[in-house]
Write a protein that holds these residues in place. Structure first.
Motif, mmCIF file in Angstrom:
data_model
loop_
_atom_site.group_PDB
_atom_site.id
_atom_site.type_symbol
_atom_site.label_atom_id
_atom_site.label_comp_id
_atom_site.label_asym_id
_atom_site.label_seq_id
_atom_site.Cartn_x
_atom_site.Cartn_y
_atom_site.Cartn_z
ATOM 1 N N MET A 1 6.970 -10.566 2.681
ATOM 2 C CA MET A 1 5.898 -9.698 3.123
ATOM 3 C C MET A 1 5.072 -9.183 1.945
ATOM 4 S SD MET A 1 5.710 -9.659 6.394
ATOM 5 C CE MET A 1 4.484 -8.419 6.586
ATOM 6 N N ILE A 2 5.711 -8.971 0.827
ATOM 7 C CA ILE A 2 4.981 -8.429 -0.317
ATOM 8 C C ILE A 2 3.872 -9.383 -0.746
ATOM 9 C CG2 ILE A 2 5.164 -7.766 -2.745
ATOM 10 C CD1 ILE A 2 7.934 -6.635 -2.096
ATOM 11 N N ARG A 3 4.175 -10.679 -0.770
ATOM 12 C CA ARG A 3 3.131 -11.653 -1.121
ATOM 13 C C ARG A 3 2.002 -11.608 -0.106
ATOM 14 N NH1 ARG A 3 6.810 -16.764 -2.384
ATOM 15 N NH2 ARG A 3 8.208 -15.502 -1.160
ATOM 16 N N HIS A 4 2.370 -11.444 1.164
ATOM 17 C CA HIS A 4 1.350 -11.330 2.211
ATOM 18 C C HIS A 4 0.497 -10.084 1.981
ATOM 19 C CE1 HIS A 4 -0.567 -11.522 6.111
ATOM 20 N NE2 HIS A 4 -0.108 -10.315 6.398
ATOM 21 N N TYR A 5 1.139 -8.977 1.678
ATOM 22 C CA TYR A 5 0.394 -7.730 1.420
ATOM 23 C C TYR A 5 -0.539 -7.889 0.222
ATOM 24 C CZ TYR A 5 3.643 -5.364 4.623
ATOM 25 O OH TYR A 5 4.376 -4.968 5.716
ATOM 26 N N GLU A 6 -0.103 -8.628 -0.787
ATOM 27 C CA GLU A 6 -0.987 -8.907 -1.923
ATOM 28 C C GLU A 6 -2.165 -9.761 -1.473
ATOM 29 O OE1 GLU A 6 1.222 -10.820 -5.040
ATOM 30 O OE2 GLU A 6 2.204 -8.967 -5.670
ATOM 31 N N ILE A 8 -3.624 -9.956 1.367
ATOM 32 C CA ILE A 8 -4.616 -9.266 2.204
ATOM 33 C C ILE A 8 -5.074 -7.955 1.565
ATOM 34 C CG2 ILE A 8 -3.861 -10.346 4.354
ATOM 35 C CD1 ILE A 8 -2.333 -7.763 5.007
ATOM 36 N N ASP A 9 -4.758 -7.811 0.275
ATOM 37 C CA ASP A 9 -5.216 -6.674 -0.531
ATOM 38 C C ASP A 9 -4.685 -5.319 -0.071
ATOM 39 O OD1 ASP A 9 -6.642 -8.301 -2.287
ATOM 40 O OD2 ASP A 9 -8.380 -8.337 -0.950
ATOM 41 N N LEU A 10 -3.496 -5.292 0.532
ATOM 42 C CA LEU A 10 -2.872 -3.998 0.812
ATOM 43 C C LEU A 10 -2.261 -3.418 -0.452
ATOM 44 C CD1 LEU A 10 -0.951 -4.063 4.226
ATOM 45 C CD2 LEU A 10 -3.046 -2.857 3.634
ATOM 46 N N ILE A 11 -1.812 -4.312 -1.311
ATOM 47 C CA ILE A 11 -1.313 -3.890 -2.620
ATOM 48 C C ILE A 11 -1.966 -4.781 -3.666
ATOM 49 C CG2 ILE A 11 0.912 -3.038 -1.758
ATOM 50 C CD1 ILE A 11 2.202 -5.590 -2.868
ATOM 51 N N PRO A 12 -2.164 -4.251 -4.858
ATOM 52 C CA PRO A 12 -2.762 -5.083 -5.906
ATOM 53 C C PRO A 12 -1.749 -6.138 -6.354
ATOM 54 C CG PRO A 12 -2.161 -2.925 -6.780
ATOM 55 C CD PRO A 12 -1.910 -2.880 -5.306
ATOM 56 N N PRO A 13 -2.238 -7.264 -6.845
ATOM 57 C CA PRO A 13 -1.313 -8.287 -7.346
ATOM 58 C C PRO A 13 -0.442 -7.710 -8.465
ATOM 59 C CG PRO A 13 -3.540 -9.144 -7.216
ATOM 60 C CD PRO A 13 -3.631 -7.668 -6.959
ATOM 61 N N ARG A 31 3.569 2.788 -2.916
ATOM 62 C CA ARG A 31 2.606 2.221 -1.964
ATOM 63 C C ARG A 31 3.311 1.336 -0.936
ATOM 64 N NH1 ARG A 31 -3.031 1.784 -2.538
ATOM 65 N NH2 ARG A 31 -3.950 0.100 -1.332
ATOM 66 N N LEU A 32 4.275 0.547 -1.377
ATOM 67 C CA LEU A 32 5.041 -0.298 -0.450
ATOM 68 C C LEU A 32 5.844 0.548 0.534
ATOM 69 C CD1 LEU A 32 6.202 -3.091 -2.903
ATOM 70 C CD2 LEU A 32 4.789 -3.411 -0.850
ATOM 71 N N ARG A 33 6.395 1.650 0.079
ATOM 72 C CA ARG A 33 7.124 2.551 0.985
ATOM 73 C C ARG A 33 6.170 3.158 2.013
ATOM 74 N NH1 ARG A 33 10.682 4.901 -3.779
ATOM 75 N NH2 ARG A 33 12.445 3.480 -3.595
ATOM 76 N N PHE A 34 4.984 3.518 1.569
ATOM 77 C CA PHE A 34 3.959 4.039 2.474
ATOM 78 C C PHE A 34 3.660 2.999 3.559
ATOM 79 C CE2 PHE A 34 -0.355 4.627 3.911
ATOM 80 C CZ PHE A 34 -0.608 5.992 3.860
ATOM 81 N N ILE A 35 3.460 1.760 3.132
ATOM 82 C CA ILE A 35 3.140 0.674 4.072
ATOM 83 C C ILE A 35 4.297 0.458 5.045
ATOM 84 C CG2 ILE A 35 2.723 -1.816 4.263
ATOM 85 C CD1 ILE A 35 1.236 -1.540 1.502
ATOM 86 N N ARG A 36 5.522 0.426 4.525
ATOM 87 C CA ARG A 36 6.687 0.216 5.398
ATOM 88 C C ARG A 36 6.804 1.330 6.431
ATOM 89 N NH1 ARG A 36 12.137 0.158 2.480
ATOM 90 N NH2 ARG A 36 11.682 2.366 2.435
ATOM 91 N N ARG A 37 6.604 2.567 6.011
ATOM 92 C CA ARG A 37 6.685 3.698 6.944
ATOM 93 C C ARG A 37 5.601 3.587 8.005
ATOM 94 N NH1 ARG A 37 9.107 6.910 10.190
ATOM 95 N NH2 ARG A 37 8.398 9.058 10.194
ATOM 96 N N ALA A 38 4.394 3.223 7.592
ATOM 97 C CA ALA A 38 3.293 3.058 8.547
ATOM 98 C C ALA A 38 3.593 1.916 9.523
ATOM 99 C CB ALA A 38 1.980 2.808 7.807
ATOM 100 N N ARG A 39 4.146 0.809 9.018
ATOM 101 C CA ARG A 39 4.517 -0.311 9.897
ATOM 102 C C ARG A 39 5.607 0.119 10.874
ATOM 103 N NH1 ARG A 39 1.655 -4.249 11.174
ATOM 104 N NH2 ARG A 39 3.353 -5.707 11.271
ATOM 105 N N ASN A 40 6.585 0.898 10.398
ATOM 106 C CA ASN A 40 7.653 1.384 11.266
ATOM 107 C C ASN A 40 7.122 2.284 12.378
ATOM 108 O OD1 ASN A 40 9.635 -0.005 9.874
ATOM 109 N ND2 ASN A 40 10.264 1.746 8.646
ATOM 110 N N LEU A 41 5.996 2.923 12.126
ATOM 111 C CA LEU A 41 5.363 3.755 13.151
ATOM 112 C C LEU A 41 4.412 2.949 14.031
ATOM 113 C CD1 LEU A 41 4.729 7.009 11.106
ATOM 114 C CD2 LEU A 41 6.355 6.684 12.984
ATOM 115 N N GLY A 42 4.328 1.649 13.775
ATOM 116 C CA GLY A 42 3.551 0.770 14.638
ATOM 117 C C GLY A 42 2.090 0.636 14.296
ATOM 118 N N PHE A 43 1.668 1.162 13.157
ATOM 119 C CA PHE A 43 0.272 1.012 12.762
ATOM 120 C C PHE A 43 -0.010 -0.455 12.453
ATOM 121 C CE2 PHE A 43 0.720 5.564 11.743
ATOM 122 C CZ PHE A 43 -0.457 6.064 12.292
#
Length: 118
Positions: A1-6, A8-13, A31-43
């Motif tokens: 997922m991290i490569r995917h997030y990179e 789609i520019d959710l995280i910088p390379p 930032r990755l923890r923020f994203i994981r928490r947001a994903r866990n909330l269904g965003f």
């Protein structure tokens, strides 16, 4: 997922070692923890992009964040309502199915009906 997030520019390379291994800073991990928490909330990814933009904007208002969250709450409520309707329909169909060795089945009859999905 991290490569995917990179991708789609959710995280910088991430920077890389000489051997090509990714190196993450504490800020990247945060930032990755923020994203994981947001994903866990269904965003959705689009919503997370907006949340990340708000998170990094010192001039944001909490009203902007709340509006985005409230929209997500409304979407979730609609999905819950739709799923409860599906559950009621399936429960009704299953209760009418004998579940025995006979071939007739109200579940299949309903799925094949032109009026299915009313």
């Amino acid at each position: 997922m991290i490569r995917h997030y990179e991708g789609i520019d959710l995280i910088p390379p991430a920077s890389r070692t000489f051997a090509g291994y990714r190196l993450y800073t504490d800020a990247d991990v945060h930032r990755l923890r923020f994203i994981r928490r947001a994903r866990n909330l269904g965003f959705s990814i689009k919503q997370i992009q907006a949340l990340l933009g708000l998170w990094s904007d010192d001039r944001r208002t909490s009203a902007q964040v709340k509006t985005l969250a409230q929209g997500h709450i409304d979407d979730l409520q609609l999905k819950i309502t739709e799923m409860q309707a599906m559950q009621r329909t399936l429960r009704d169909l299953a209760s009418r199915c004998h579940g025995d060795n006979r071939p007739d089945c109200p579940i299949l009859d309903d799925l094949a009906s032109p009026m299915s999905g009313r």
